[in-house]
Design an enzyme around this catalytic site. Sequence first.
Site, mmCIF file in Angstrom:
data_model
loop_
_atom_site.group_PDB
_atom_site.id
_atom_site.type_symbol
_atom_site.label_atom_id
_atom_site.label_comp_id
_atom_site.label_asym_id
_atom_site.label_seq_id
_atom_site.Cartn_x
_atom_site.Cartn_y
_atom_site.Cartn_z
ATOM 1 N N SER A 23 0.925 -1.218 -0.062
ATOM 2 C CA SER A 23 0.201 -0.077 -0.012
ATOM 3 C C SER A 23 0.877 1.088 0.124
ATOM 4 O O SER A 23 2.129 1.363 0.331
ATOM 5 C CB SER A 23 -1.057 -0.115 1.238
ATOM 6 O OG SER A 23 -1.407 1.233 1.600
ATOM 7 N N TYR A 36 -1.436 -0.803 10.812
ATOM 8 C CA TYR A 36 -1.374 -0.920 9.147
ATOM 9 C C TYR A 36 -0.323 -0.500 8.509
ATOM 10 O O TYR A 36 0.481 -1.070 7.820
ATOM 11 C CB TYR A 36 -2.830 -0.166 8.681
ATOM 12 C CG TYR A 36 -3.001 -0.212 7.397
ATOM 13 C CD1 TYR A 36 -3.732 -1.580 6.718
ATOM 14 C CD2 TYR A 36 -2.570 0.595 6.430
ATOM 15 C CE1 TYR A 36 -3.708 -1.789 5.432
ATOM 16 C CE2 TYR A 36 -2.930 0.364 5.032
ATOM 17 C CZ TYR A 36 -3.299 -0.791 4.497
ATOM 18 O OH TYR A 36 -3.386 -0.913 3.183
#
Length: 134
Positions: A23, A36
């Site tokens: 990501s 995350y």
Amino acid sequence: GAREALRYMADRRMKGSILNISSVHQQIPRPKNVHYSASKGGMKLLTETLALDYADKGIRVNAIAPGTIATESNEDLEGSRKSAQLKKIPMNEFGDPEQVASAAAWLVSKEAAYVTGATLFVDGGMTLYPSQME
């Protein structure tokens, strides 16, 4: 998954490619979501370390790092929340899943045979820190 693929490939002396999905948050911290960001930072170094470890065996390891993609997980971005998110993207639009798939297909293809340890950002320029443009 990479461990098992590498074991399988190494045992058979197979050359090939492993593609991790990361990501933009491997590079851009995600506020109030430390777990995350930490996992994506770990994915970056996992990709790079495995690439180093297996390059001499003909196994390439790379990653795709999408930005904001028009998927179900982003359907709740409406109104001012959507406008705020678009301000972070220089191309001023969300990506399509097909654009991520095309980048992935290239990275595992013979055309990218000399690419290993790389992360390809598919993010409309999001990692260029457009917030600095204001």
